[in-house]
Design an enzyme around this catalytic site. Structure first.
Site, mmCIF file in Angstrom:
data_model
loop_
_atom_site.group_PDB
_atom_site.id
_atom_site.type_symbol
_atom_site.label_atom_id
_atom_site.label_comp_id
_atom_site.label_asym_id
_atom_site.label_seq_id
_atom_site.Cartn_x
_atom_site.Cartn_y
_atom_site.Cartn_z
ATOM 1 C CE1 TYR A 110 -15.080 2.489 -2.950
ATOM 2 C CE2 TYR A 110 -13.174 3.069 -4.287
ATOM 3 C CZ TYR A 110 -13.740 2.818 -3.059
ATOM 4 O OH TYR A 110 -12.961 2.869 -1.936
ATOM 5 N NE ARG A 148 -6.366 9.413 3.454
ATOM 6 C CZ ARG A 148 -5.081 9.705 3.322
ATOM 7 N NH1 ARG A 148 -4.688 10.968 3.364
ATOM 8 N NH2 ARG A 148 -4.194 8.743 3.174
ATOM 9 C CB SER A 172 -11.714 6.901 -3.458
ATOM 10 O OG SER A 172 -10.543 7.405 -2.838
ATOM 11 C CE LYS A 208 -3.991 7.454 6.700
ATOM 12 N NZ LYS A 208 -5.144 6.546 6.507
ATOM 13 C CE LYS A 212 -6.377 1.447 -0.403
ATOM 14 N NZ LYS A 212 -6.999 1.197 0.879
ATOM 15 C CE LYS A 264 -3.858 2.039 2.343
ATOM 16 N NZ LYS A 264 -4.833 1.836 3.405
HETATM 17 C C1 PBG Z 1 -6.835 3.249 5.241
HETATM 18 C C2 PBG Z 1 -7.556 3.088 3.966
HETATM 19 C C3 PBG Z 1 -7.329 3.831 2.822
HETATM 20 C C4 PBG Z 1 -8.240 3.413 1.875
HETATM 21 C C5 PBG Z 1 -8.975 2.364 2.431
HETATM 22 N N1 PBG Z 1 -8.545 2.179 3.738
HETATM 23 C C6 PBG Z 1 -6.282 4.840 2.542
HETATM 24 C C7 PBG Z 1 -6.191 6.015 3.410
HETATM 25 O O1 PBG Z 1 -7.190 6.640 3.780
HETATM 26 O O2 PBG Z 1 -5.061 6.350 3.727
HETATM 27 C C8 PBG Z 1 -8.369 4.014 0.521
HETATM 28 C C9 PBG Z 1 -9.447 3.492 -0.340
HETATM 29 C C10 PBG Z 1 -9.753 4.375 -1.492
HETATM 30 O O3 PBG Z 1 -9.157 5.444 -1.674
HETATM 31 O O4 PBG Z 1 -10.634 3.983 -2.255
HETATM 32 N N2 PBG Z 1 -6.707 2.121 6.004
#
Ligand code: PBG
Length: 351
Positions: free
Chosen positions: A337, A228, A298, A241, A272, A218
């Site tokens: 999605y 978020r 997303s 992060k 990811k 990730k």
């Molecule tokens: C964090 C988490 C993230 C996503 C899912 N779980 C990343 C983040 O907010 O740092 C991202 C999923 C997306 O962007 O579709 N555990």
């Protein structure tokens, strides 16, 4: 070729053809591209409904389906609506869902303690979905970010996301999720040692058949913004992060990191975000041979939707082309999605 034909149109065409045959050695790539039937005959990869995992967002309450501004077409759903969505997905043939909760702000704290509540929103949703739609797989995330008041995936102490304490918490949360009926535990937090700790905790609790899909690689990406907003962490997150997610520059490190997850007992691997990291998908598939998934996150989703809404691109064709790209890169499936939209299009014979 006789001199008499040399300067006629037919003569020139014949001469040109033979020149090109000389260049190509009579090998012509276009022969198999000539018609729809021949293109279908030589097609190497295909996207099917079996490749799709649908991430959905949950909210407390009943009869709620709230649009998410940054993700056109995606809603946060209360558990009853999520059950309906699960039924619809199962009817479309989508194999599995991945759930993400937007929990009440007052339930969020420094340590994400509500993750350990067996009755939290994720676990409620899993129970309800598995009861009503037993034939769809439920994948749950154990990262703490929906439950912390700082939006980080782990426990924050003195400015640091502490590794070992976080791992103990998420291993305990994983057992609650498995107790609720989760089929696959999917940790997205990138703490060291989490896969092994979750495997031990699951086995000790008798959940030998609950699988682990590791968010093995990730990356600290700019593509997560709309997510978020969807789970209400964008206003909370302090800093970034980068002390636990991978640096987008590092492919070798990504392969090494995934290798530890494989050793610790991951059943499946995930990359990811998705499309910017296809090289990593291919590397993991070739190196480990495990079922390998990509998460089209997303930001990737919303860019396509926004480009389509602005009239710059054909969103549907771009969607299918990008989903296919994951298959070509060696992925066994994609968290997207777009899952219901793509499934409908595939059912109609599109794509
Ligand atoms: C964090 C988490 C993230 C996503 C899912 N779980 C990343 C983040 O907010 O740092 C991202 C999923 C997306 O962007 O579709 N555990």
């Amino acid at each position: 070729m006789g001199d008499t034909t040399k300067n006629t149109a037919a003569g020139l065409a014949a001469a040109a053809a033979s020149d090109i045959d000389e260049i190509t050695g009579h090998r012509r790539m276009r022969r198999t591209r000539v018609a729809d039937w021949s293109r279908r005959l030589v097609r190497e990869t295909r996207l099917t409904v079996d490749d799709l995992i649908w991430p959905i967002f949950l909210v407390p309450g009943t009869n709620l389906s709230e649009p998410i501004d940054a993700m056109p077409g995606v809603n946060r759903m209360s558990v009853d609506k999520a059950v309906e969505a699960a039924r619809m997905a199962a009817d479309l043939g989508i194999p599995a869902l991945a759930t993400f909760p937007n929990v009440e702000m007052e339930k969020r704290d420094q340590t994400g303690s509500h993750a350990l509540d067996p009755e939290n929103l994720i676990n409620q949703a899993t129970r309800a979905i598995k009861q009503a739609v037993p034939n769809i797989g439920v994948i749950t995330d154990v990262a703490l970010d929906p439950f912390t008041d700082h939006g980080h995936d782990g426990i924050l102490r003195d400015g640091e996301i502490v590794n070992d304490e976080t791992v103990r918490a998420i291993a305990a949360a994983a057992v609650h999720q498995a107790d609720a009926g989760a089929d696959i535990i999917s940790p997205s937090d990138m703490m060291d040692g989490r896969i092994g700790a979750i495997r031990r905790a699951l086995d000790a609790a008798g959940h030998h058949n609950v699988a682990i899909m590791s968010y093995a690689t990730k990356f600290a990406s700019a593509c997560y913004g709309p997510y978020r907003e969807a789970i209400g962490t964008s206003g909370l997150l302090k800093g970034d992060k980068r002390t636990y997610y991978l640096d987008p520059s590092n492919a070798m490190e990504a392969v090494r990191d995934a290798g530890l997850d494989v050793e610790e007992g991951a059943d499946m691997l995930m990359v990811k975000p998705g499309l910017p990291y296809l090289d990593i998908c291919r590397a993991l598939k070739d190196t480990y041979g495990l079922p390998t998934f990509a998460y089209q996150v997303s930001g990737e989703y919303s860019m396509i939707k926004a480009g389509h809404a602005a009239g710059y691109i054909d969103g549907e064709r771009i969607m299918m082309e990008k989903l296919l790209a994951f298959k070509r890169a060696g992925c066994d499936g994609i968290l997207t999605y777009f899952a219901p939209e793509a499934a409908r299009l595939i059912a109609k014979g599109g794509g």
